[in-house]
Design an enzyme around this catalytic site. Structure first.
Site, PDB file in Angstrom:
ATOM      1  N   LYS A 134     -37.331 -16.428  66.112  1.00  0.00           N
ATOM      2  CA  LYS A 134     -36.342 -16.501  65.028  1.00  0.00           C
ATOM      3  C   LYS A 134     -35.146 -17.306  65.519  1.00  0.00           C
ATOM      4  CE  LYS A 134     -32.609 -14.285  63.714  1.00  0.00           C
ATOM      5  NZ  LYS A 134     -31.887 -15.386  63.074  1.00  0.00           N
TER       6      LYS A 134
ATOM      7  N   GLU B 115     -28.709 -11.723  76.833  1.00  0.00           N
ATOM      8  CA  GLU B 115     -27.804 -12.697  77.436  1.00  0.00           C
ATOM      9  C   GLU B 115     -26.622 -12.808  76.483  1.00  0.00           C
ATOM     10  OE1 GLU B 115     -28.061 -13.942  80.407  1.00  0.00           O
ATOM     11  OE2 GLU B 115     -26.080 -14.631  79.787  1.00  0.00           O
TER      12      GLU B 115
ATOM     13  N   CYS C  20     -21.450 -19.838  76.244  1.00  0.00           N
ATOM     14  CA  CYS C  20     -21.119 -18.531  76.812  1.00  0.00           C
ATOM     15  C   CYS C  20     -20.568 -18.703  78.217  1.00  0.00           C
ATOM     16  CB  CYS C  20     -22.286 -17.566  76.752  1.00  0.00           C
ATOM     17  SG  CYS C  20     -23.783 -18.231  77.371  1.00  0.00           S
TER      18      CYS C  20
ATOM     19  N   GLU D 265     -13.891 -12.666  73.856  1.00  0.00           N
ATOM     20  CA  GLU D 265     -14.570 -13.959  73.760  1.00  0.00           C
ATOM     21  C   GLU D 265     -14.199 -14.621  72.429  1.00  0.00           C
ATOM     22  OE1 GLU D 265     -18.938 -14.108  73.568  1.00  0.00           O
ATOM     23  OE2 GLU D 265     -18.820 -15.763  74.995  1.00  0.00           O
TER      24      GLU D 265
END
Ligand code: UN1
Length: 500
Positions: free
Chosen positions: A178, A253, A287, A388
């Site tokens: 996906k 992750e 990231c 973040e």
């Protein structure tokens, strides 16, 4: 550039291109211009179920294909990626926004990973060990697991699928993939090329659609024993919860809040280059992006002013224009979130040194552009230094020595990447030992991981797994220990007997 004709795309299930059962669709649009890229099936649980059934059936044959043969298909796939690199890079620039050289780099990571994992087809090493008994042979081998649910983000739309799907396949698993709803066309091209490389029908399936419908069903499906996700911390927690009842293997992750440390003996020119590249490359949407810069007080003012000059030189624009340094961010929601952090930073008392606004002049108004943003006088506990942002915003924090620098660097929930600029080998080795991250760079920025080393982070960046390198094989295989007794008699291990 030529505007391609808008096209409708389908799912790929059991070697056939098919619409979603309920016929619903969604659109992919370019973040650079708002141009419509394509129309994709908005799939639901039934579509996932069909894909999983196909992958489950295909697994029975695929797991028995010799691993070197599986690897050869990945070699062909890598070759096709090389042939299509320019087309894929341009497509990536249109659909996701990153500048062309970075888009080429994204495809290159997939080439590298495909070749690396292709070679793994002739290794997949296990262990042999001596036995504690005579005339007995012991070994452990890697076993495939079954259907892997692969859920990928939009920021590395070719590279990250390769990090997951290449090792999954070479180990003998099958896949239901996906891709992110912001980059479905790149997901679709990825699968098309895998099919062209010779992946048999059912071995890789793609189901387009949102996390709520497609992702959730995949994560809960009883015939999907492994889920691998790159995404936000919040999504990771949801996936882990949803997978708990099935006791699935979950590889996560997740986020980062990566710091560059600049010591007073650093090569400042090099540090500025490394920080600008790590903070504003991919518009800060990695990231591994450097969203904190921890600076020794003796060089703080000098570094801050050089960074501002460098950031203000960066040219915003569509990624396909050769003089563009920074492309758009992915969508309106991201743009709003990034800007909300500028307001949060100002509210917290940090000093906005440059940027801090949506860029709309020079035709940029049709896309989602944000000025490279630097905050100075940031305190380590401020939200802009803890959360973040996933955009072109970085925070400068002043420290007085290496101990404080490392303490501040480690004082966050995440642990993906870190870096230190210093010319002192002792300081460098201390940082290599003490920075609590999965990746540490010395005299380089926080981005640029290579595919043959483990990639991943400590603390809340993940759940202890790594992808890439040999470490990825642990996600996609189970160990089996095998004992072969060729003594011809019943030997009892761990039972004390007189004879040896
Ligand atoms: C990511 O942002 O999710 O090290 C991956 C890097 C790239 C990969 C980033 N090779 O920045």
């Amino acid at each position: 550039m030529a505007v391609a004709e808008t096209k409708s795309f389908q799912n790929y299930i059991d070697g056939e291109w098919v619409d979603a059962v309920h016929g619903e669709t969604f659109e992919s649009v370019s973040p650079a211009t708002g141009e419509l890229i394509g129309v994709f099936p908005r799939s639901g649980a039934e579509d996932v179920d069909r894909a999983v059934a196909a992958a489950k059936a295909a697994y029975e044959k695929w797991r028995l294909v010799p691993a070197p043969r599986r690897g050869e298909i990945l070699f062909r796939f890598g070759q096709l990626l090389i042939e299509q690199k320019d087309e894929l890079a341009l497509l990536m620039t249109r659909e996701m926004g990153k500048v062309l050289p970075e888009a080429g780099g994204d495809v290159q990571e997939a080439v590298d990973m495909s070749f690396y994992m292709a070679g793994e087809g002739r290794r997949l090493f296990g262990h042999t060990t001596p036995s504690e008994l005579p005339d007995k042979f012991n070994m452990s081998v890697r076993m495939p697991i079954g259907v892997i649910g692969v859920i990928t983000p939009w920021n590395f739309p070719i590279a990250i699928p390769s990090w997951k799907i290449a090792p999954a396949l070479v180990c003998g698993n099958t896949v239901v993939f996906k891709p992110a709803t912001d980059t479905p066309l790149l997901g679709e091209r990825f699968v098309e090329l895998l099919a062209e490389a010779g992946v048999p029908k059912g071995v890789v399936n793609i189901v387009h659609g949102g996390g709520g419908a497609v992702g959730d069903r995949l994560v809960r499906h009883p015939d999907v024993p492994v889920i691998t996700l790159t995404g936000s911390r919040e999504t990771g927690v949801e996936v882990l919860r949803a997978a708990a009842d099935g006791l699935k293997h979950v590889h996560l992750e997740l986020g980062g809040k990566n710091a560059v440390i600049v010591m007073d003996d650093a090569d400042l020119e090099l540090a500025v280059d490394g920080i600008v590249w790590s903070a504003f490359g991919t518009s800060g949407q990695r990231c591994t992006a450097a969203s904190r810069v921890i600076v020794h007080e003796r060089v703080y003012d000098e570094l801050a002013s050089r960074l501002v000059v460098a950031a203000e030189k960066l040219r915003l624009g569509p990624g396909w224009e050769p003089d563009t340094d920074v492309g758009p961010v992915i969508n309106k929601t991201a743009l709003d979130k990034i800007h909300s952090y500028t307001e949060i930073g100002e509210g917290e008392g940090a000093r906005l040194l440059t940027g801090g606004e949506v860029a709309s002049g020079d035709g940029l108004g049709q896309g989602f552009y944000y000025r490279p943003t630097i905050f100075g006088d940031v305190e380590a506990q401020m939200r802009i230094a803890q959360e973040e942002i996933f955009g072109p915003t970085t925070a400068l924090i002043r420290v007085s020595d290496v101990d404080e620098a490392i303490r501040v660097a480690n004082g966050i929930r995440f642990g993906l990447s870190s870096s230190i600029f210093t010319r002192d080998v002792n300081t460098a080795f201390r940082a290599m030992r003490d920075l609590e991250t999965g990746i540490t760079y010395v005299n380089a920025g926080t981005i640029g991981a290579e595919v043959h080393l483990p990639f991943g982070g400590t603390k809340e960046t993940g759940n202890g797994h790594r992808e890439a390198g040999q470490a990825a094989l642990d996600v996609f295989t189970e160990w089996k220990s095998i004992y072969v007794d060729y003594s011809g008699r019943l030997q009892k291990a761990q039972i004390d007997t007189a004879e040896t």
